[in-house]
Design a protein around this motif. Sequence first.
Motif, PDB file in Angstrom:
ATOM      1  N   GLN A   1       0.848  -1.190   0.000  1.00 32.66           N
ATOM      2  CA  GLN A   1       0.000   0.000   0.000  1.00 32.66           C
ATOM      3  C   GLN A   1       0.883   1.239   0.000  1.00 32.66           C
ATOM      4  O   GLN A   1       2.082   1.152   0.241  1.00 32.66           O
ATOM      5  CB  GLN A   1      -0.920   0.007   1.218  1.00 32.66           C
ATOM      6  CG  GLN A   1      -0.186   0.048   2.550  1.00 32.66           C
ATOM      7  CD  GLN A   1      -1.139  -0.075   3.721  1.00 32.66           C
ATOM      8  OE1 GLN A   1      -2.180  -0.703   3.621  1.00 32.66           O
ATOM      9  NE2 GLN A   1      -0.778   0.517   4.830  1.00 32.66           N
ATOM     10  N   ALA A   2       0.262   2.394  -0.296  1.00 29.02           N
ATOM     11  CA  ALA A   2       0.999   3.653  -0.300  1.00 29.02           C
ATOM     12  C   ALA A   2       0.021   4.798  -0.118  1.00 29.02           C
ATOM     13  O   ALA A   2      -1.117   4.725  -0.592  1.00 29.02           O
ATOM     14  CB  ALA A   2       1.767   3.829  -1.605  1.00 29.02           C
ATOM     15  N   PRO A   3       0.441   5.867   0.549  1.00 30.13           N
ATOM     16  CA  PRO A   3      -0.400   7.059   0.651  1.00 30.13           C
ATOM     17  C   PRO A   3      -0.573   7.670  -0.741  1.00 30.13           C
ATOM     18  O   PRO A   3       0.404   7.864  -1.477  1.00 30.13           O
ATOM     19  CB  PRO A   3       0.395   7.996   1.560  1.00 30.13           C
ATOM     20  CG  PRO A   3       1.418   7.141   2.232  1.00 30.13           C
ATOM     21  CD  PRO A   3       1.687   6.005   1.304  1.00 30.13           C
ATOM     22  N   MET A   4      -1.802   7.968  -1.120  1.00 27.85           N
ATOM     23  CA  MET A   4      -2.077   8.488  -2.453  1.00 27.85           C
ATOM     24  C   MET A   4      -1.430   9.846  -2.683  1.00 27.85           C
ATOM     25  O   MET A   4      -0.901  10.110  -3.763  1.00 27.85           O
ATOM     26  CB  MET A   4      -3.574   8.560  -2.702  1.00 27.85           C
ATOM     27  CG  MET A   4      -3.931   8.897  -4.118  1.00 27.85           C
ATOM     28  SD  MET A   4      -5.653   8.538  -4.400  1.00 27.85           S
ATOM     29  CE  MET A   4      -5.877   9.247  -6.011  1.00 27.85           C
ATOM     30  N   ASP A   5      -1.447  10.716  -1.669  1.00 30.13           N
ATOM     31  CA  ASP A   5      -0.861  12.039  -1.866  1.00 30.13           C
ATOM     32  C   ASP A   5       0.644  11.959  -2.115  1.00 30.13           C
ATOM     33  O   ASP A   5       1.179  12.711  -2.929  1.00 30.13           O
ATOM     34  CB  ASP A   5      -1.201  12.990  -0.721  1.00 30.13           C
ATOM     35  CG  ASP A   5      -0.709  12.537   0.640  1.00 30.13           C
ATOM     36  OD1 ASP A   5      -0.460  11.322   0.839  1.00 30.13           O
ATOM     37  OD2 ASP A   5      -0.587  13.391   1.529  1.00 30.13           O
ATOM     38  N   GLU A   6       1.320  11.035  -1.465  1.00 31.04           N
ATOM     39  CA  GLU A   6       2.760  10.871  -1.696  1.00 31.04           C
ATOM     40  C   GLU A   6       3.031  10.343  -3.102  1.00 31.04           C
ATOM     41  O   GLU A   6       3.972  10.778  -3.761  1.00 31.04           O
ATOM     42  CB  GLU A   6       3.372   9.938  -0.653  1.00 31.04           C
ATOM     43  CG  GLU A   6       3.469  10.561   0.716  1.00 31.04           C
ATOM     44  CD  GLU A   6       4.106   9.635   1.734  1.00 31.04           C
ATOM     45  OE1 GLU A   6       4.810   8.672   1.348  1.00 31.04           O
ATOM     46  OE2 GLU A   6       3.883   9.862   2.937  1.00 31.04           O
ATOM     47  N   THR A   7       2.187   9.431  -3.567  1.00 30.19           N
ATOM     48  CA  THR A   7       2.326   8.908  -4.922  1.00 30.19           C
ATOM     49  C   THR A   7       2.074  10.013  -5.940  1.00 30.19           C
ATOM     50  O   THR A   7       2.809  10.160  -6.916  1.00 30.19           O
ATOM     51  CB  THR A   7       1.367   7.726  -5.146  1.00 30.19           C
ATOM     52  OG1 THR A   7       1.595   6.731  -4.125  1.00 30.19           O
ATOM     53  CG2 THR A   7       1.584   7.092  -6.502  1.00 30.19           C
ATOM     54  N   LEU A   8       1.045  10.826  -5.701  1.00 30.79           N
ATOM     55  CA  LEU A   8       0.746  11.939  -6.597  1.00 30.79           C
ATOM     56  C   LEU A   8       1.870  12.975  -6.618  1.00 30.79           C
ATOM     57  O   LEU A   8       2.090  13.628  -7.632  1.00 30.79           O
ATOM     58  CB  LEU A   8      -0.564  12.611  -6.198  1.00 30.79           C
ATOM     59  CG  LEU A   8      -1.834  11.823  -6.489  1.00 30.79           C
ATOM     60  CD1 LEU A   8      -3.038  12.484  -5.834  1.00 30.79           C
ATOM     61  CD2 LEU A   8      -2.045  11.686  -7.986  1.00 30.79           C
ATOM     62  N   SER A   9       2.585  13.114  -5.515  1.00 32.90           N
ATOM     63  CA  SER A   9       3.674  14.097  -5.480  1.00 32.90           C
ATOM     64  C   SER A   9       4.788  13.744  -6.460  1.00 32.90           C
ATOM     65  O   SER A   9       5.578  14.608  -6.824  1.00 32.90           O
ATOM     66  CB  SER A   9       4.230  14.231  -4.065  1.00 32.90           C
ATOM     67  OG  SER A   9       5.013  13.097  -3.715  1.00 32.90           O
ATOM     68  N   GLU A  10       4.837  12.493  -6.909  1.00 31.23           N
ATOM     69  CA  GLU A  10       5.885  12.033  -7.817  1.00 31.23           C
ATOM     70  C   GLU A  10       5.507  12.133  -9.293  1.00 31.23           C
ATOM     71  O   GLU A  10       6.366  11.941 -10.156  1.00 31.23           O
ATOM     72  CB  GLU A  10       6.233  10.569  -7.497  1.00 31.23           C
ATOM     73  CG  GLU A  10       6.730  10.360  -6.085  1.00 31.23           C
ATOM     74  CD  GLU A  10       8.054  11.069  -5.823  1.00 31.23           C
ATOM     75  OE1 GLU A  10       8.907  11.105  -6.729  1.00 31.23           O
ATOM     76  OE2 GLU A  10       8.228  11.592  -4.717  1.00 31.23           O
ATOM     77  N   VAL A  11       4.240  12.419  -9.607  1.00 29.42           N
ATOM     78  CA  VAL A  11       3.848  12.478 -11.024  1.00 29.42           C
ATOM     79  C   VAL A  11       4.505  13.683 -11.685  1.00 29.42           C
ATOM     80  O   VAL A  11       4.686  14.725 -11.057  1.00 29.42           O
ATOM     81  CB  VAL A  11       2.314  12.491 -11.217  1.00 29.42           C
ATOM     82  CG1 VAL A  11       1.674  11.254 -10.628  1.00 29.42           C
ATOM     83  CG2 VAL A  11       1.684  13.735 -10.663  1.00 29.42           C
ATOM     84  N   PRO A  12       4.875  13.550 -12.962  1.00 28.70           N
ATOM     85  CA  PRO A  12       5.608  14.631 -13.620  1.00 28.70           C
ATOM     86  C   PRO A  12       4.768  15.846 -14.014  1.00 28.70           C
ATOM     87  O   PRO A  12       5.289  16.950 -14.066  1.00 28.70           O
ATOM     88  CB  PRO A  12       6.203  13.964 -14.863  1.00 28.70           C
ATOM     89  CG  PRO A  12       5.403  12.739 -15.085  1.00 28.70           C
ATOM     90  CD  PRO A  12       4.838  12.338 -13.761  1.00 28.70           C
TER      91      PRO A  12
END
Length: 85
Positions: A41-52
Motif C-alpha cells: 500500500q501507499a499514501p495516495m498524496d505521496e504517490t501523486l507528489s511524484e507524477v511529472p
Amino acid sequence: MTRSVKLSRVGTLLADHDYPTTRRDAMDAFDDVTLLFADGQAPMDETLSEVPSDTFDSAEDLEMELYSQLPIEAVGEPGQSEGEG
C-alpha cells in the motif's frame, strides 16, 4: 478519517474530483487516501507528489500519471502475465 481504496477502484475515486485540476489540489483532495495494491500500500498524496505533470484535464489523465508512478508489485507479481497464447 483515512480512506482505503483498492487500486482497481481508483478511477471511480478520481472521477468524483473536479477537473481541470492541479497536482497540489489533487494531493490535498486525496491526502486521506491509502492505495491498496496487490502487494502493499501507499499514501495516495505521496504517490501523486511524484507524477511529472502539474495539471490534469481529466480523471483519465490523472489516473494514467498515477499508474506511471506505481511499483511493479502494485499490480501483481513481477513477471506475471495475463496468460500466454
